[in-house]
Scaffold this active site. Structure first.
Site, PDB file in Angstrom:
ATOM      1  N   GLU A  95       0.816  -1.206   0.000  1.00 26.16           N
ATOM      2  CA  GLU A  95       0.000   0.000   0.000  1.00 26.16           C
ATOM      3  C   GLU A  95       0.850   1.256   0.000  1.00 26.16           C
ATOM      4  O   GLU A  95       0.695   2.130  -0.836  1.00 26.16           O
ATOM      5  CB  GLU A  95      -0.845   0.016   1.282  1.00 26.16           C
ATOM      6  CG  GLU A  95      -2.110  -0.775   1.178  1.00 26.16           C
ATOM      7  CD  GLU A  95      -2.982  -0.262   0.046  1.00 26.16           C
ATOM      8  OE1 GLU A  95      -3.570   0.816   0.224  1.00 26.16           O
ATOM      9  OE2 GLU A  95      -3.061  -0.931  -1.008  1.00 26.16           O
ATOM     10  N   ASP A  96       1.734   1.323   0.979  1.00 24.88           N
ATOM     11  CA  ASP A  96       2.336   2.614   1.297  1.00 24.88           C
ATOM     12  C   ASP A  96       3.783   2.749   0.839  1.00 24.88           C
ATOM     13  O   ASP A  96       4.367   3.793   0.972  1.00 24.88           O
ATOM     14  CB  ASP A  96       2.309   2.839   2.822  1.00 24.88           C
ATOM     15  CG  ASP A  96       0.954   2.508   3.422  1.00 24.88           C
ATOM     16  OD1 ASP A  96      -0.040   2.750   2.723  1.00 24.88           O
ATOM     17  OD2 ASP A  96       0.906   1.998   4.554  1.00 24.88           O
TER      18      ASP A  96
END
Ligand code: MN
Length: 727
Positions: A95-96
């Site tokens: 995700e990040d």
């Protein structure tokens, strides 16, 4: 390793000497059940996550890595396998951070990468859209999308930690997350049998949404608990005394705590005052064996008077999430209504930890396992009876279980629809609204245009393109729709056409189908054509074309008749049987009749049913037997390959001698053979005999024969017959 090392360097040069030390508590928990090699792998995942999240912060100002570590810690406490722990540590890296799935495959293997990827995908779903209407579908969709149940486990633990630290979010987000937790994650946890985590999730969310109500409720519980305690202790001692006196060894009796949200829910839904709900005392009796469960039940029914109609046997027939226990309600000490649950210790463990209990990695003794396995039969979601020796095998069996017969699709607005597997954009359009189906001209899946006959897959967003000017539905759609809703809507629309229009449409449809086999309608003339029409059961070609146009018949199947007619030409009376390959005839998906439940290998008949499409019946089924020779819509059918390993439901009637626990003995016969049980209906024949109607799932007739033989071989069995709805 210094702090300046970037993930990219890490990926290419990931040497053991650079691994970071695990946080101490974390290491201690891992050490209790994992070996050094496994811990090394976890260390590697920790190091990878640490550098991937380097520089990122949580809202409370702590380093981001603390979050995945906490999530992994919850799973460590559940004694999950090392791959799950690794995945939990890295669940947010896709995700990040600047990491892709391939990096994970290379460094940690397919399993870990798949779990991380699955968790990220679930995170991306915009599940806030219309959550009220579709919570149940959303749950099912999340399970279907997850493929591997460990994805859901990590996701639930992720949510649990986020809920534990929710005070750092802005108020509006707190409310949103809490609602989502109550509507979706709580039930999802329950669905996979994790009662303890569900209670914590719900209580956290409830406290967040209604802090005042929660604290009032809590203090009321505390206040009433003084006098309560005395009564509970008294009843508990009484129960224990009687059980011990009757030779039930190793018994423990506990007063049951209810979580505050469940009390709140009861007050709201049953409109009962708080005092009344709290006045029911709950007890749990834990014993060592199933036998002792039933004996304990008999004993306490002897000493306290049972309250009528409140007994439930979830041991013989577990709940769909695998929960097993005996439930009964009694009047204790002539005054207090009590609810008693009786379980074996391993049943109680499963009730608390659910799937995670099945996973428990390297449990010491195998004694427990036999019972574990016995309790697993019929657990609807996680069909575990396939003797799961290792987590890997278990993962495999869970994967197929999560494969549902439904696909879950989004509308562009975010509504979720559950459709039968095999559904096309046309099915989808009719599911949403009949008008939408009638005016569909095209379709976009995940924003790119697709043909109308493709099979839709779970998770796709489907946008129906319509036209105001178009008013006709295409009879050839009947070749590939699979839902009855679409089929009957198309047919009813077709029936309203003028006969001449219907004939024209029918002709185009048949020509199209024939063209696929390199034929043309012109090739059929005179006697040969007459023979084909006779075999179909129509008087003229025009009538046939009109029928096709009106949707009374299915084009691809008629085309099949034409092909075979051309080959035979003369002299053969019997119609050529149609071939069922992979549960399709030609390109038409078939249904298996619920009345007779045919299995692969049976002698069967295909019925071209105007409402429901092609339906396969057993040849002896009384619904079809009288028509086989008379009506051309009933065609003999033969089985080809079953490439998708489809399992077939079948009904068997078993009669047995009636004795305690006979159903669970019967259940274990199926469990040992790896046969899944769909449902059981019990009827008592008289005092000595019991009858069961059992729906089981088999791959083919051979497997069915084998299992029926095993059932017949049991001492308690008096008869075992298959039910095919014969006359
Ligand atoms: Mn997270």
């Amino acid at each position: 390793m210094s702090d300046q090392v970037l993930p990219s360097t890490l990926i290419s040069n990931f040497d053991e000497q650079y691994y970071l030390k695990l946080p101490q508590i974390f290491y201690k928990s891992a050490k209790t059940y994992l070996d050094n090699k496994e811990i090394k792998k976890i260390q590697k995942a920790y190091t990878f996550a640490f550098y991937s999240h380097d520089g990122q912060q949580r809202r409370d100002g702590s380093k981001y890595i603390t979050h995945p570590v906490e999530v992994a810690q919850i799973l460590l406490d559940l004694r999950m396998d090392p791959d799950t722990i690794c995945a939990a540590l890295m669940h947010d890296v896709l995700e990040d951070c600047d990491v892709n799935k391939n990096n994970l495959v290379k460094l940690f293997g397919e399993d870990v990468a798949e779990i991380v990827d699955g968790v990220s995908k679930l995170g991306k779903l915009d599940i806030n859209a219309r959550i009220d209407a579709d919570a149940n579908n959303l749950q099912k969709m999340m399970l279907a999308m997850s493929k591997d149940v460990r994805v859901v486990l990590v996701k639930i633990c992720d949510r649990l930690h986020n809920m534990r630290t929710i005070e750092h979010l802005p108020r509006s987000k707190q409310i949103k997350k809490s609602k989502e937790t109550i509507d979706l994650y709580g039930p999802l946890a329950l669905r996979i049998g994790m009662q303890d985590i569900r209670s914590e999730l719900e209580d956290l969310a409830f406290r967040c949404i209604h802090p005042l109500r929660a604290s009032m409720l809590e203090s009321a519980i505390k206040k009433s608990s003084g006098g309560r305690k005395r009564i509970v202790t008294k009843i508990r001692k009484e129960l224990k005394k009687h059980l011990k006196a009757n030779n039930i060894q190793k018994v423990s009796v506990k007063g049951r705590e209810k979580n505050i949200y469940s009390i709140y829910r009861k007050i709201k839904s049953k409109h009962k005052p708080f005092s009344e709900i709290l006045d029911v005392y709950g007890f749990r009796i834990l014993v060592d064996s199933i036998d002792d469960c039933y004996r304990a039940l008999g004993i306490i029914h002897n000493y306290f008077s049972p309250i009528e109609n409140r007994f439930k046997d979830y041991i013989a027939i577990p709940k769909s999430n695998g929960y097993q226990a005996l439930h009964t309600s009694l009047l204790a000490l002539n005054a207090f209504p009590i609810e008693v649950q009786i379980q074996t210790r391993s049943m109680s463990e499963i009730a608390s930890f659910g799937i995670a209990a099945h996973w428990q990695y390297k449990t010491k003794d195998s004694d427990d396992n036999s019972e574990l396995r016995a309790t697993r039969w019929l657990s609807g979601l996680v069909d575990l009876q396939k003797k799961t020796r290792s987590p890997k095998e278990f993962a495999q069996s869970v994967k197929t279980d999560l494969d549902s017969n439904e696909v879950f699709l989004f509308s562009p607005k975010g509504d979720v629809y559950a459709l039968r597997r095999g559904s096309t954009p046309i099915d989808f359009a009719y599911e949403v609204h009949t008008d939408l189906g009638d005016s569909i001209v095209g379709c976009k899946v995940n924003r790119s245009e697709v043909p109308l006959n493709i099979e839709l897959e779970t998770g796709q967003t489907v946008e129906v393109i319509t036209s105001n000017t178009k008013s006709d539905v295409d009879p050839s759609w009947l070749n590939y729709v699979v839902t009855s809703k679409a089929r009957s809507a198309i047919r009813s629309k077709l029936r309203k056409q003028k006969t001449s229009d219907a004939r024209k449409a029918g002709k185009i449809m048949l020509e199209t189908e024939l063209k696929r086999g390199g034929k043309s309608l012109k090739e059929y003339r005179g006697g040969a054509l007459k023979k084909i029409l006779d075999s179909i059961g129509v008087t003229s070609l025009n009538k046939l074309l009109t029928d096709l146009g009106l949707g009374k018949r299915t084009g691809s199947i008629i085309a099949e008749r034409f092909y075979s007619g051309l080959q035979i030409r003369e002299g053969i009376e019997e119609p050529k049987p149609v071939l069922i390959v992979d549960n399709k005839i030609e390109s038409v998906t078939v249904r298996f009749a619920k009345c007779c439940l045919p299995v692969h290998g049976d002698r069967v008949v295909a019925h071209s049913d105007t409402e429901r499409g092609m339906v396969i019946h057993h040849k002896k089924c009384k619904q079809v037997a009288p028509f086989i020779k008379k009506d051309a819509r009933y065609m003999p059918a033969i089985w080809g390959e079953n490439k998708n390993d489809h399992v077939y439901k079948v009904n068997i009637d078993v009669n047995t001698k009636d004795k305690v626990g006979v159903l669970s003995d019967l259940g274990s016969v199926f469990a040992r053979s790896g046969i899944n049980i769909g449902s059981v209906n019990t009827k008592t024949i008289d005092k000595k005999f019991a009858g069961f109607k059992i729906e089981i799932e088999v791959e083919d007739k051979q497997e069915l024969r084998a299992i029926m033989q095993k059932v017949r071989a049991q001492k308690f069995t008096t008869s075992c017959k298959r039910n095919i709805n014969e006359k």
